[in-house]
Design a protein around this motif. Structure first.
Motif, short mmCIF file in Angstrom:
data_model
loop_
_atom_site.label_atom_id
_atom_site.label_comp_id
_atom_site.label_asym_id
_atom_site.label_seq_id
_atom_site.Cartn_x
_atom_site.Cartn_y
_atom_site.Cartn_z
N GLU A 85 -5.12 -2.04 -7.15
CA GLU A 85 -4.55 -2.28 -7.72
C GLU A 85 -4.80 -2.60 -9.65
N GLY A 113 6.87 2.72 -6.88
CA GLY A 113 5.00 2.96 -6.07
C GLY A 113 5.03 3.84 -7.65
N TYR A 114 3.56 4.31 -7.09
CA TYR A 114 2.95 5.09 -8.83
C TYR A 114 2.06 6.86 -8.33
N SER A 115 2.35 7.07 -6.41
CA SER A 115 1.98 8.38 -6.09
C SER A 115 2.49 9.58 -6.67
N VAL A 143 11.01 5.65 -5.52
CA VAL A 143 9.34 5.79 -5.86
C VAL A 143 9.16 6.83 -6.79
N GLN A 174 0.67 -0.89 -0.19
CA GLN A 174 -0.26 -0.25 -0.31
C GLN A 174 1.21 0.77 0.39
N GLY A 175 1.18 1.58 -1.05
CA GLY A 175 2.83 2.63 -1.14
C GLY A 175 3.98 2.41 -0.99
N ALA A 176 4.76 3.22 -1.34
CA ALA A 176 6.45 2.55 -1.05
C ALA A 176 6.42 2.64 0.30
N ARG A 230 -3.04 3.62 -3.19
CA ARG A 230 -1.85 3.73 -2.43
C ARG A 230 -1.61 1.71 -3.18
N GLY A 250 2.11 0.48 -4.60
CA GLY A 250 3.33 -0.23 -4.35
C GLY A 250 4.28 -0.55 -4.60
N TYR A 251 5.15 -1.18 -4.65
CA TYR A 251 5.91 -2.47 -5.42
C TYR A 251 7.41 -3.01 -4.02
#
Length: 472
Positions: A353, A313-315, A287, A181-183, A323, A325-326
Motif C-alpha cells: 500500500e 484498484g491498480y492492477s 478497476v 488485496q486487489g479488487a 495486490r 485495491g479499494y
C-alpha cells in the motif's frame, strides 16, 4: 547477468561471435529472461573492454536471428522464446475452464503468446516509477514496516483515493474507504458479508470470470442479465428481479471485462432506478477507470455510494503484482466488510500500500497513464484492423482499455471457441474463449483479445491455419 571473457586472436571465433554466443548462453540459461533489457552497447563495451562496434554487430546479428528485439532510443531486449527455446507448456485439462485460467496461466510455464491474458506487457508498465518507489520504501525505518497495518488500510493512500474519487463525482472521505488485496478480494469480501448460502445474485452476461468461483464457494445462486455495447438489458434485469429477487447485482461499469464497452448514462440511471425499486445492492467494479480517456458515469457517483459498493484498484494501471485495491460503501456496510476482511486475512499488505501510494504521488503516474491510454488507443486501432481483415465481428470499438470482444463472422459464425482455444494452447498460444465468461460455461463463439498482446504475426498465422482446418 552475462558471463563473458573475450579471447583475442581466437582463430575459431571472432569477438563478434564470442559476444553473440555469450548473450545466447545467458538467454538459454534464463539469466536473461524474455523481455529483460540488455546492457547498452557502450556499457557492454566498457565493461568487457571490447569496441562498441563489436558489440553493435553482435547485437545486430542476435536481433536478425530473433534472439533480441531493438527499438530506437529504447535499446535491446530479449525476444520471446523461440519454439526450440520455449519452456514446456503447462499441463492442460480437457476443458479450459476457470480453474485452468486461474491456476495454470499463472504457473511457472506460461504459454509463448498471450493474446487472451488480462494484464499489460512488462515494458508497458511504469518501471521507473516502480523502481523509485521501491528505493523509497527500502529506506523507511523498520518500525514503520514491521507491524500490522490499520484494518482499513494505509491512511495516506485512502486520503489520496478519496481525492481521486471526488474528481469522478464520488463523494467519500478516507473513513468510507477500505483497502483490499486487489479488487477481486473486495468482491469476495462483499459476497461473504452480504450474502448467505442459497441467496441470489444477478451477474452480467458475459461477466468477469473470477467472480464465478467466488459465488460457487459461497453457495450463492447466480442469474445472468445480458450485457451489450450500451450496458445492461434493463428489461431482462427487471424480469429477473421480479422473478428471483436478487440481493446483489454485479456490474463492470467502464471498459467492461470482456467486451471493452462502458455503461451509457441513460443505462446507468435505469439500472439504479431498478435497484431502488426492487431493493438490491450493486457491486460496481471500476478497476479499469484510469485507462478510459473520456468521462462516463459511475453508479456510485449517481447514487452517492449508498446502495452501490464501489470497487477499484491498480492492477491495470500500475502492475498486477501489486495486490492493492479499494472499496467504497456506506458507513455501516463498510464496517461490516472491514470485519470480514480481518476475519479472513487480517490487515492488508501495508508495504504494498505504501508502494502504490508513492507511485501515485511521486512516480509521474498521471503522465504514465496518459501515455498508456494513447498507446492502447493505437493498439486498438491496429487489432481492430486485423480482426476486420480476418472476418471477425467486433462487439464494441472503445479505442481504450485492454480488451476487444470478437467472434468469427460469415460462414464460420456460430461455432464455439473452446476447440479453437484448446488447439491454440497446444500451439503455445493463450486464447480466452467466451465460455470462461458465461456463468453456465456454454461454448460461445466469442473470444477476448488483449490488444497489447494481439499484434504478433504468429497469432494471425495460427488463426488462418485454424480456419483452413475448419476449427475457426
Amino acid at each position: 547477468m552475462i558471463e563473458f571473457q573475450p579471447v583475442r586472436g581466437d582463430a575459431a571465433s571472432t569477438l563478434v561471435e564470442q559476444v553473440a554466443a555469450a548473450v545466447r548462453r545467458a538467454i538459454e540459461q534464463r539469466a536473461l529472461p524474455p523481455g529483460s533489457m540488455l546492457p547498452s552497447i557502450r556499457a557492454f563495451a566498457s565493461l568487457h573492454r571490447v569496441s562498441a562496434h563489436t558489440v553493435a554487430r553482435a547485437y545486430g546479428r542476435l536481433t536478425s536471428d530473433g534472439w533480441l528485439t531493438a527499438r530506437p532510443r529504447l535499446g535491446y531486449r530479449v525476444a520471446r522464446p523461440r519454439p526450440s527455446q520455449a519452456a514446456p507448456a503447462a499441463s492442460r485439462p480437457a476443458a479450459l475452464d476457470t480453474q485452468w485460467r486461474l491456476c495454470e496461466t499463472h504457473a511457472d510455464s506460461p504459454l509463448r503468446l498471450s493474446p487472451g491474458c488480462g494484464w499489460l506487457p512488462d515494458d508497458w508498465l511504469n518501471q521507473d516509477g516502480l523502481r523509485a518507489a521501491l528505493r523509497h520504501i527500502s529506506r523507511q525505518p523498520m518500525r514503520r514496516m514491521a507491524h500490522y497495518g490499520h484494518p482499513q488500510g494505509y491512511a495516506p493512500l485512502r486520503v489520496h483515493i478519496a481525492a481521486t474519487l471526488g474528481e469522478r463525482g464520488i463523494a467519500a472521505d478516507a473513513q468510507r474507504i477500505l483497502l483490499t488485496q486487489g479488487a477481486t478480494q473486495g468482491l469476495d469480501i462483499v459476497v461473504r458479508t452480504l450474502l448467505r448460502p442459497g441467496d441470489t445474485m444477478a451477474v452480467e452476461q458475459p461477466c468477469y470470470a473470477n467472480l464465478f468461483p467466488i459465488l460457487r464457494l459461497a453457495q450463492v445462486r447466480a442469474v445472468p442479465v445480458p450485457r451489450g455495447a450500451a450496458g445492461l438489458d434493463c428489461r431482462a434485469l427487471e424480469r429477473m428481479a421480479r422473478l428471483h429477487r436478487p440481493r446483489l447485482l454485479f456490474v463492470n461499469t467502464a471498459l467492461h471485462n470482456p467486451t471493452g464497452a462502458s455503461l451509457e448514462a441513460a443505462n446507468a440511471a435505469e439500472v439504479l432506478a431498478l435497484a431502488a425499486r426492487h431493493d438490491f445492492h450493486i457491486i460496481e467494479d471500476d478497476v479499469a477507470r484510469e485507462l478510459l480517456p473520456r468521462w462516463t458515469p459511475t453508479l456510485a457517483g449517481l447514487d452517492g455510494a449508498r446502495r452501490v459498493i464501489y470497487l477499484g484498484g491498480y492492477s491495470k494501471s500500475i502492475a498486477p503484482s501489486l495486490r492493492v485495491g479499494y472499496m467504497v460503501a456506506d458507513d455501516a456496510l463498510l464496517r461490516a466488510c472491514a470485519r470480514s476482511k480481518m476475519m479472513s486475512g487480517l490487515t492488508g499488505p501495508e508495504t504494498m500500500e505504501r508502494l502504490v501510494h508513492h507511485v501515485l504521488l511521486e512516480g509521474r503516474h498521471a503522465a504514465h497513464t496518459a501515455r498508456l491510454r494513447d498507446r492502447l488507443a493505437r493498439a486498438h486501432e491496429q487489432v481492430e484492423a486485423l480482426l476486420d481483415a480476418h472476418g471477425f465481428e467486433i462487439c464494441a470499438r472503445p479505442r481504450a482499455g485492454l480488451f476487444l470482444w470478437a467472434r468469427p463472422a460469415g460462414r464460420r459464425a456460430g461455432r464455439g471457441a473452446d476447440a479453437l482455444a484448446r488447439m491454440a494452447a497446444d500451439a503455445g498460444i493463450w486464447l480466452t474463449p467466451g465460455s470462461l465468461f458465461d456463468i453456465s460455461g456454454r461454448d460461445l463463439s466469442w473470444l477476448r483479445f488483449n490488444v497489447a498482446y494481439s499484434q504478433d504475426p504468429e497469432l494471425w498465422r495460427f488463426l488462418r491455419d485454424a480456419e483452413a482446418a475448419g476449427v475457426a
